[in-house]
Design a protein around this motif. Structure first.
Motif, PDB file in Angstrom:
ATOM      1  N   CYS A  14     -32.170  55.767 -67.247  1.00 50.49           N
ATOM      2  CA  CYS A  14     -32.006  54.376 -67.717  1.00 50.49           C
ATOM      3  C   CYS A  14     -33.416  53.733 -67.257  1.00 50.49           C
ATOM      4  O   CYS A  14     -34.475  54.468 -66.928  1.00 50.49           O
ATOM      5  CB  CYS A  14     -30.771  53.703 -67.047  1.00 50.49           C
ATOM      6  SG  CYS A  14     -31.359  53.809 -65.309  1.00 50.49           S
ATOM      7  N   VAL A  15     -33.580  52.422 -67.665  1.00 51.38           N
ATOM      8  CA  VAL A  15     -34.923  51.845 -67.279  1.00 51.38           C
ATOM      9  C   VAL A  15     -35.100  51.690 -66.039  1.00 51.38           C
ATOM     10  O   VAL A  15     -36.374  51.966 -65.276  1.00 51.38           O
ATOM     11  CB  VAL A  15     -34.899  50.212 -68.046  1.00 51.38           C
ATOM     12  CG1 VAL A  15     -35.986  49.661 -67.617  1.00 51.38           C
ATOM     13  CG2 VAL A  15     -34.494  50.476 -69.622  1.00 51.38           C
ATOM     14  N   ARG A  23     -33.170  44.374 -63.750  1.00 47.92           N
ATOM     15  CA  ARG A  23     -33.077  43.531 -62.924  1.00 47.92           C
ATOM     16  C   ARG A  23     -32.086  44.209 -61.558  1.00 47.92           C
ATOM     17  O   ARG A  23     -31.860  43.788 -60.566  1.00 47.92           O
ATOM     18  CB  ARG A  23     -32.563  42.109 -63.105  1.00 47.92           C
ATOM     19  CG  ARG A  23     -31.277  42.404 -63.832  1.00 47.92           C
ATOM     20  CD  ARG A  23     -30.902  40.922 -64.560  1.00 47.92           C
ATOM     21  NE  ARG A  23     -29.900  41.000 -65.617  1.00 47.92           N
ATOM     22  CZ  ARG A  23     -28.589  40.418 -65.264  1.00 47.92           C
ATOM     23  NH1 ARG A  23     -28.606  39.632 -64.431  1.00 47.92           N
ATOM     24  NH2 ARG A  23     -27.702  40.547 -66.382  1.00 47.92           N
ATOM     25  N   PHE A  24     -31.140  45.126 -62.048  1.00 46.12           N
ATOM     26  CA  PHE A  24     -30.167  45.868 -61.018  1.00 46.12           C
ATOM     27  C   PHE A  24     -30.808  46.997 -60.437  1.00 46.12           C
ATOM     28  O   PHE A  24     -30.241  47.310 -59.673  1.00 46.12           O
ATOM     29  CB  PHE A  24     -28.915  46.113 -61.882  1.00 46.12           C
ATOM     30  CG  PHE A  24     -28.249  45.028 -62.648  1.00 46.12           C
ATOM     31  CD1 PHE A  24     -27.625  44.143 -61.842  1.00 46.12           C
ATOM     32  CD2 PHE A  24     -28.183  45.037 -63.884  1.00 46.12           C
ATOM     33  CE1 PHE A  24     -27.073  43.123 -62.303  1.00 46.12           C
ATOM     34  CE2 PHE A  24     -27.364  43.862 -64.485  1.00 46.12           C
ATOM     35  CZ  PHE A  24     -26.925  42.886 -63.654  1.00 46.12           C
ATOM     36  N   CYS A  58     -29.070  52.843 -60.792  1.00 45.40           N
ATOM     37  CA  CYS A  58     -28.086  52.194 -59.876  1.00 45.40           C
ATOM     38  C   CYS A  58     -26.778  52.881 -60.153  1.00 45.40           C
ATOM     39  O   CYS A  58     -26.574  53.422 -61.108  1.00 45.40           O
ATOM     40  CB  CYS A  58     -28.301  50.530 -60.183  1.00 45.40           C
ATOM     41  SG  CYS A  58     -27.499  49.961 -61.441  1.00 45.40           S
ATOM     42  N   PRO A  59     -25.845  52.574 -59.449  1.00 47.86           N
ATOM     43  CA  PRO A  59     -24.445  53.068 -59.624  1.00 47.86           C
ATOM     44  C   PRO A  59     -23.907  52.340 -60.909  1.00 47.86           C
ATOM     45  O   PRO A  59     -22.858  52.931 -61.508  1.00 47.86           O
ATOM     46  CB  PRO A  59     -23.750  52.504 -58.372  1.00 47.86           C
ATOM     47  CG  PRO A  59     -24.751  51.992 -57.413  1.00 47.86           C
ATOM     48  CD  PRO A  59     -25.951  51.613 -58.528  1.00 47.86           C
ATOM     49  N   ARG A  60     -24.492  51.721 -61.532  1.00 44.18           N
ATOM     50  CA  ARG A  60     -23.864  51.226 -63.173  1.00 44.18           C
ATOM     51  C   ARG A  60     -23.905  52.536 -63.985  1.00 44.18           C
ATOM     52  O   ARG A  60     -23.380  52.472 -64.856  1.00 44.18           O
ATOM     53  CB  ARG A  60     -24.508  50.133 -63.625  1.00 44.18           C
ATOM     54  CG  ARG A  60     -24.399  48.873 -63.094  1.00 44.18           C
ATOM     55  CD  ARG A  60     -25.092  47.517 -63.590  1.00 44.18           C
ATOM     56  NE  ARG A  60     -24.816  46.421 -62.935  1.00 44.18           N
ATOM     57  CZ  ARG A  60     -25.219  46.213 -61.413  1.00 44.18           C
ATOM     58  NH1 ARG A  60     -26.169  47.200 -60.719  1.00 44.18           N
ATOM     59  NH2 ARG A  60     -24.861  45.037 -60.668  1.00 44.18           N
ATOM     60  N   ASN A  61     -24.754  53.539 -63.671  1.00 45.27           N
ATOM     61  CA  ASN A  61     -24.512  54.748 -64.335  1.00 45.27           C
ATOM     62  C   ASN A  61     -25.036  54.662 -65.772  1.00 45.27           C
ATOM     63  O   ASN A  61     -24.260  55.292 -66.527  1.00 45.27           O
ATOM     64  CB  ASN A  61     -23.432  55.155 -63.905  1.00 45.27           C
ATOM     65  CG  ASN A  61     -23.422  56.765 -63.896  1.00 45.27           C
ATOM     66  OD1 ASN A  61     -24.557  57.204 -64.120  1.00 45.27           O
ATOM     67  ND2 ASN A  61     -22.579  57.261 -63.050  1.00 45.27           N
ATOM     68  N   CYS A  62     -25.911  53.741 -66.439  1.00 44.77           N
ATOM     69  CA  CYS A  62     -26.031  53.663 -67.705  1.00 44.77           C
ATOM     70  C   CYS A  62     -26.359  54.914 -68.558  1.00 44.77           C
ATOM     71  O   CYS A  62     -26.109  55.017 -69.574  1.00 44.77           O
ATOM     72  CB  CYS A  62     -27.066  52.520 -67.986  1.00 44.77           C
ATOM     73  SG  CYS A  62     -26.538  50.985 -67.706  1.00 44.77           S
TER      74      CYS A  62
END
Lengths: 808, 106
Positions: free
Chosen positions: A636-637, A643-644, A676-680
């Motif tokens: 992911c970015v 921002r996350f 991050c844990p959003r795991n994109c």
């Protein structure tokens, strides 16, 4: 050359053609001529009900299309009737005056529907149900008329009636006995069947004898012997079949109700055989399909000069082909004084089971509502199995909660596809198991092709083996080698390579006594991998033992062109690279440029001879999209822009990709790194999934989004980048050393256990260091970038990719 | 055979890597040539599998070839597909003389 035997087959139906097919499997010593009355190639008559209910078309039920006859070298006369076999002159006489000489004749004239000899039976709108033409007429009638009657509440009658209901007609089934299918069912099952069919819209007039068909030129109704009448604009007679014996009579063969044949399917005249519904064997005329196959097998063997057991009659089993109605019967089904019956009637579930025992031998059965045990019972009846306590528990589900095991494959219909890749039906597998005595998954795979491609149906095939063989089958029980060339397992081979110091595939095959001197497409790539893994510094990779894609460094497509996927570390590229990709794609006129699922670009449809030039002009490293190696690291970015984001996922992704690329693994390996844990970037479906959070990383392993989806397991959490890289290296090396070739991490984790992997790569610091050291050794001896290698080696480039053209 | 076969020189033995196929286009027909430990074989570069595809990239074992797309096992000597599959690929006669490889074409 020996003169071929002239074989003439009269009748182009299932019986004749099945005998021919069975014969052709045994010998090619016959010149075959087929004379068929119907104007089309032969079709599966049993499937007519499906044509009628619209679930199949005529094309679907054709068994052998015309091209098959051409390919098989069979002379086919359609629309021609054979009238007589002249046994003195040894010729078959046809209605067009032509004659064909024979050495052997098979009569397979089949049967015709029996038309009740009542007044009015010749009126318009009265038909039998036997051929494709009858199907057409029924479909035609359904458009014009409303009220129909089907005379005959047997198998065929009920299927015809259901078909007509489905076509929108108001249908009454007229039947002389008091209950349906009296030749296959007992009264209890018949009543349950009637109730179910009534629910589906059929009406019944039972215990009614048709005395006359009334009306003008066209039928208008039925009059019964009790004086009552039934209105009907269309009548289907399904009261039985009559063997077609005219030709046999004209040929002066022995004929009773059918053409009399002995246990070797011979008629009364020398070299004249008869098979199928036109025959009478030991006083029995069969109207079902199983006997036809069994007679055909004996006949084919006899003709081919192969030793055969005599045909001693068939046990008839019946299944009604009406959707939503499961009825089955086999062998004896009526209680007689000398029989003992085991019966279960469950009125709530609407199921019924009856097993008929004669002298404690299973002689027959009737099932309604649930026919899971049908094939088992059929087998037991055929075998003449004795009832035992064990069998009783198995068949009745008694003796504890686990009396019968769930077996999904058993619920499949015969023509349901088990292996979707190779179009293998349940029946094909079951037949292969029973007829050829197969006992293992690999044998079924080799014989039928089932589970040969994606392997997704393996559990089903195992269930079928279990289902057919019963206790005789143990899943994975017998010793299986890694392929047909050896009986040794992967672990035994790897141990032998280490202990005996084997250094090439050839050496392994010699020393370990391979059955096929140079191995096969299964073992050669596997051995090549194991050798490279065990001797990273010294082993010389064998190109000729690599799968096409790995040898060509590109993915072959079904038309023989290739795809090219350049590396884009961490899924990142530049405008300059994009421009190169665009330029090359235009120059080499590729039909498609596509985004892959792993954040890269796929140039599809490159010609083999263009591959080196395409690579050269791209001037990018290979993305290994073809290899059992590290494919892609999806990112992911991350903290750089998002921002996350809490971690630099792009940077870590690119770093890991550079570090672990270009060495061999047992199977392809995919990574994802998230900030991050959003795991994109979807870590949960990757072999190694990494999730960043404030203050460290989580490492997940064994995820898969492919054939068998599996969510990755959390292996551990680490605080630093160094720990992350070290544990990743240890896991990958442990995988390289212990997995079977082609085994993805998802299967590997399940096989050897997450706990074990945790111990080896996380808890045991010393062991981890050694794993990392061995990984580093492999990484330090990795080969040159493969595309560059080809570009710079003119000889290799020509020999592998060059196209040589000769024109005269 | 009515017509005399014509022998076409397609290269030196060394032009063919051991057990790695190479495609030669002869009069519009793609021929896959394989040099094995036993001999040199020429087979039409078209799988007899209903879905077709090339053969030149298959894995070679002795005189057998494993179809790269469908894993059918094909005898390089006569093109016959081995059980359980069936079919036959067209093969061409090959002659090796003084290290040169010749293929017979009609």
């Amino acid at each position: 050359m020996k003169r071929k035997l002239q074989l003439v087959v009269i009748g182009n139906g299932m019986a004749g053609m099945n005998a021919v097919e069975q014969l052709m499997k045994l010998t090619d010593s016959c010149d075959i001529t087929v004379i068929g009355q119907e104007p089309h190639p032969n079709y599966n008559r049993i499937m007519l009900s499906y044509v009628l209910d619209g679930s199949k078309t005529m094309d679907d039920i054709v068994i052998n299309p015309r091209a098959w006859y051409d390919e098989a070298g069979i002379t086919l006369h359609t629309g021609t009737t054979a009238t007589r076999v002249d046994t003195t002159r040894r010729v078959v006489v046809m209605d067009n005056g032509h004659e064909v000489g024979y050495d052997r004749v098979i009569i397979a004239t089949g049967s015709t529907p029996f038309i009740l000899p009542v007044p009015g039976a010749d009126k318009q709108g009265v038909i039998g149900f036997r051929s494709i033409e009858d199907c057409d007429r029924m479909m035609e009638a359904a458009k014009l008329y409303k009220k129909a009657a089907v005379i005959g509440g047997g198998l065929l009658g009920l299927e015809a009636a259901k078909g007509l209901v489905q076509l929108g007609m108001d249908v009454t089934v007229v039947h002389l006995p008091d209950f349906l299918m009296e030749r296959q069912l007992d009264e209890k099952a018949a009543r349950m069947l009637q109730t179910e069919l009534e629910r589906q819209g059929l009406k019944f007039a039972l215990g009614k004898q048709t005395q006359e068909l009334i009306g003008g030129e066209r039928v208008e109704g039925l009059r019964f012997s009790d004086g009552t009448e039934l209105e009907a604009e269309f009548v289907v007679m399904a009261v039985g079949i009559r063997p077609n014996v005219e030709l046999a009579r004209a040929s002066e063969l022995a004929v009773n109700r059918g053409i009399v044949v002995d246990d070797y399917i011979r008629t009364s005249a020398p070299d004249v055989y008869a098979v199928g519904e036109c025959t009478e064997h030991r006083g029995v005329c069969y109207g079902l399909v199983a006997p036809l196959f069994e007679q055909g097998a004996v006949l084919a063997k006899g003709l081919a000069g192969v030793e055969t057991k005599p045909y001693e009659g068939s046990v008839c089993s019946t299944k009604l082909k009406v959707s939503g109605v499961d009825v089955f019967s086999t062998g004896l089904f009526l209680e007689t004084p000398e029989c003992v019956c085991v019966t279960f009637h469950d009125a709530w579930k609407g199921t019924y089971k009856k097993i008929v025992l004669k002298d404690n031998v299973i002689a027959g059965a009737v099932l309604f509502g649930n026919i899971d045990d049908a094939s088992k019972l059929e087998r037991l009846v055929k075998q003449g199995a004795e009832m035992t306590e064990e069998l009783y528990n198995e068949l009745t589900g008694a003796g504890g909660c686990c009396g019968t095991k769930a077996n999904a494959a058993a619920d499949f219909a015969d023509d349901d596809i088990v292996c979707g890749c190779n179009g293998v039906t349940k029946k094909m597998i079951v037949d292969a198991i029973t007829e050829q005595g197969l006992t293992t998954l690999d044998e079924v795979k080799a014989c039928t092709g089932a589970s040969r491609s994606c392997g997704g149906c393996k559990p089903l095939v195992e269930q079928l083996l279990q289902h057919v063989l019963g206790d005789g089958f143990e899943a994975g029980g017998s010793k299986q080698g890694i392929c047909g060339c050896t009986t040794m397992s992967r672990d035994e081979i790897v141990a032998a390579i280490r202990e005996k110091g084997l250094r090439s595939t050839k050496e392994i095959m010699n020393v370990l006594d391979w059955k096929q001197e140079e191995g096969c497409s299964k073992c050669r790539p596997a051995l090549n991998y194991y050798l490279g893994m065990i001797w990273p510094q010294t082993y010389q990779d064998e190109k000729e033992s690599r799968f096409v894609n790995e040898r060509m460094n590109a993915n072959i497509q079904k038309d023989g062109t290739y795809t090219v996927v350049p590396r884009m570390y961490g899924g990142m590229t530049t405008p300059a690279e994009l421009k190169k990709i665009a330029d090359v794609s235009l120059k080499y006129n590729v039909p498609l440029v596509k985004m892959t699922g792993g954040q890269r670009i796929d140039i599809v449809g490159v010609k083999k001879e263009d591959l080196p030039s395409v690579w050269e002009e791209l001037d990018m490293p290979s993305g290994y999209a073809y290899a059992k190696s590290l494919r892609t690291v999806k990112t992911c970015v991350g903290a750089t822009y998002c921002r996350f984001g809490t971690q630099d996922s792009m940077g870590m992704g690119a770093l890991l990709e550079r570090k672990f690329e270009r060495i061999d693994y047992p199977a392809k390996v995919k990574f994802a790194v998230n900030g991050c844990p959003r795991n994109c970037a979807e870590s949960c479906t990757k072999d190694i999934g990494i999730v960043g959070n404030d203050g460290g990383w989580e490492i997940y392993i064994g995820g898969n989004g492919g054939i068998k989806a599996r969510l990755a397991d959390l292996l551990c959490k680490v605080k630093t980048d160094e720990e992350l890289i070290e544990i990743t290296a240890a896991v990958l090396q442990h995988y390289r050393e212990t997995a079977n070739y082609l085994e993805r991490t998802s299967d590997w984790v399940e096989r050897i256990g997450l706990e074990h992997i945790h111990k080896t790569t996380v808890e045991d610091a010393e062991g981890r260091k050694q794993l990392v050291a061995r990984m580093d050794e492999a990484l330090s001896s990795r080969s040159e970038e493969p595309w560059q290698q080809v570009i710079s080696d003119k000889g290799l480039r020509d020999k592998m990719f060059g196209k040589v053209v000769f024109q005269q | 055979m009515n017509r005399e076969a014509a022998w076409v020189a397609v290269g030196k033995q060394d032009d063919f890597m051991p057990r790695v196929g190479r495609v030669i286009l002869i009069n519009g027909v793609e021929v896959a040539v394989f040099r094995t430990t036993e001999a040199v074989y020429a087979i039409e570069n078209r799988s007899p599998h209903p879905k077709g595809g090339p053969l030149s990239e298959g894995i070679v074992s002795g005189h057998y070839l494993y179809d790269p797309l469908h894993d059918w096992k094909i005898d390089l000597r006569d093109g016959c597909v081995q059980a359980p599959d069936t079919g036959q690929a067209r093969t061409f006669a090959v002659r090796v003389e003084e290290d040169s490889v010749y293929i017979a074409v009609m």
